[in-house]
Design a protein around this motif. Structure first.
Motif, PDB file in Angstrom:
ATOM      1  N   UNK A   1       5.319   0.965   0.963  1.00  0.00           N
ATOM      2  CA  UNK A   1       5.851   0.725   2.356  1.00  0.00           C
ATOM      3  C   UNK A   1       7.370   1.325   2.515  1.00  0.00           C
ATOM      4  N   UNK A   2       7.820   2.083   1.750  1.00  0.00           N
ATOM      5  CA  UNK A   2       8.975   2.799   1.803  1.00  0.00           C
ATOM      6  C   UNK A   2       8.711   4.248   1.980  1.00  0.00           C
ATOM      7  N   UNK A   3       9.534   4.999   2.700  1.00  0.00           N
ATOM      8  CA  UNK A   3       9.205   6.430   3.029  1.00  0.00           C
ATOM      9  C   UNK A   3       9.829   7.054   1.709  1.00  0.00           C
ATOM     10  N   UNK A   4       8.886   7.704   1.059  1.00  0.00           N
ATOM     11  CA  UNK A   4       9.210   8.602  -0.160  1.00  0.00           C
ATOM     12  C   UNK A   4       9.554   9.884   0.024  1.00  0.00           C
ATOM     13  N   UNK A   5       8.870  10.485   0.963  1.00  0.00           N
ATOM     14  CA  UNK A   5       9.087  11.676   1.071  1.00  0.00           C
ATOM     15  C   UNK A   5       8.596  12.219   2.846  1.00  0.00           C
ATOM     16  N   UNK A   6       9.108  13.079   3.571  1.00  0.00           N
ATOM     17  CA  UNK A   6       8.558  13.531   4.749  1.00  0.00           C
ATOM     18  C   UNK A   6       9.075  14.796   5.061  1.00  0.00           C
TER      19      UNK A   6
ATOM     20  N   UNK B   1       0.949  -1.225  -0.106  1.00  0.00           N
ATOM     21  CA  UNK B   1       0.015  -0.032   0.133  1.00  0.00           C
ATOM     22  C   UNK B   1       0.840   1.145  -0.034  1.00  0.00           C
ATOM     23  N   UNK B   2       0.265   2.381  -0.593  1.00  0.00           N
ATOM     24  CA  UNK B   2       0.935   3.840  -0.298  1.00  0.00           C
ATOM     25  C   UNK B   2       0.045   4.615   0.740  1.00  0.00           C
ATOM     26  N   UNK B   3       0.856   5.289   1.357  1.00  0.00           N
ATOM     27  CA  UNK B   3       0.349   5.813   2.862  1.00  0.00           C
ATOM     28  C   UNK B   3       0.800   7.346   2.734  1.00  0.00           C
ATOM     29  N   UNK B   4      -0.197   8.169   3.095  1.00  0.00           N
ATOM     30  CA  UNK B   4       0.185   9.476   3.799  1.00  0.00           C
ATOM     31  C   UNK B   4      -0.219   9.406   5.265  1.00  0.00           C
ATOM     32  N   UNK B   5       1.090   9.390   6.113  1.00  0.00           N
ATOM     33  CA  UNK B   5       0.756   9.346   7.356  1.00  0.00           C
ATOM     34  C   UNK B   5       1.152  10.787   8.046  1.00  0.00           C
ATOM     35  N   UNK B   6      -0.059  11.267   8.803  1.00  0.00           N
ATOM     36  CA  UNK B   6       0.173  12.595   9.481  1.00  0.00           C
ATOM     37  C   UNK B   6      -0.020  12.195  11.025  1.00  0.00           C
ATOM     38  N   UNK B   7       0.925  13.189  11.581  1.00  0.00           N
ATOM     39  CA  UNK B   7       1.206  12.862  12.985  1.00  0.00           C
ATOM     40  C   UNK B   7       1.073  14.380  13.669  1.00  0.00           C
ATOM     41  N   UNK B   8      -0.133  14.278  14.618  1.00  0.00           N
ATOM     42  CA  UNK B   8      -0.614  15.455  15.138  1.00  0.00           C
ATOM     43  C   UNK B   8      -0.402  15.514  16.655  1.00  0.00           C
ATOM     44  N   UNK B   9      -0.406  16.653  17.628  1.00  0.00           N
ATOM     45  CA  UNK B   9      -0.300  16.495  19.004  1.00  0.00           C
ATOM     46  C   UNK B   9      -1.483  17.369  19.215  1.00  0.00           C
TER      47      UNK B   9
END
Length: 140
Positions: free
Chosen positions: A119-124, A36-44
């Protein structure tokens, strides 16, 4: 927030995502699948920039139909369920503490986004709005 430059935080580009078994705020099983391809967003929930980003998350999801969006939030299940209802989100929201974000994803600044391909990081990077996300997405 730790005093680390944003480009030094997050799993390194090219690395594989951790094999996590999680439950979202609706108690549904969420796995990070290798194909799968993901957009993972991390918020506090204690970060003003993160709170400002929340109304933009649905627009971010709409940028790519080929990516599944998952939001990782420091909010407890009750907070996350409230956000999901308020914004009418259909994607998973997973509770992680800031310590868990660092442990599993090496994320120490929020709001942070990781874009993956197979499943590999392409950008961050740190994002504050949809415009920031689109600029990052176009580099992926």
């Amino acid at each position: 927030m730790k005093n680390i430059p944003s480009h030094k935080t997050g799993i390194n580009i090219g690395e594989v995502l951790p094999n996590l078994f999680c439950f979202d705020s609706d108690e549904k099983n969420v796995n990070l699948l290798p194909d799968e391809n993901y957009i993972l967003i991390f918020v506090s929930n204690y970060c003003v920039y993160c709170i400002d980003l929340l109304p933009e998350v649905e627009k971010i999801k709409d940028v790519s139909k080929k990516h599944k969006l998952i939001l990782f939030s420091t909010g407890d299940d009750e907070d996350n369920i409230e956000m999901k209802k308020y914004f009418n989100w259909k994607f998973p929201i997973i509770h992680l503490t800031e310590e868990e974000m660092e442990k599993y994803f090496k994320v120490v600044k929020q709001p942070f986004c990781i874009i993956t391909y197979k499943n590999k990081v392409k950008q961050k990077g740190v994002i504050y709005n949809q415009k920031d996300f689109i600029a990052m997405f176009n580099l992926a």
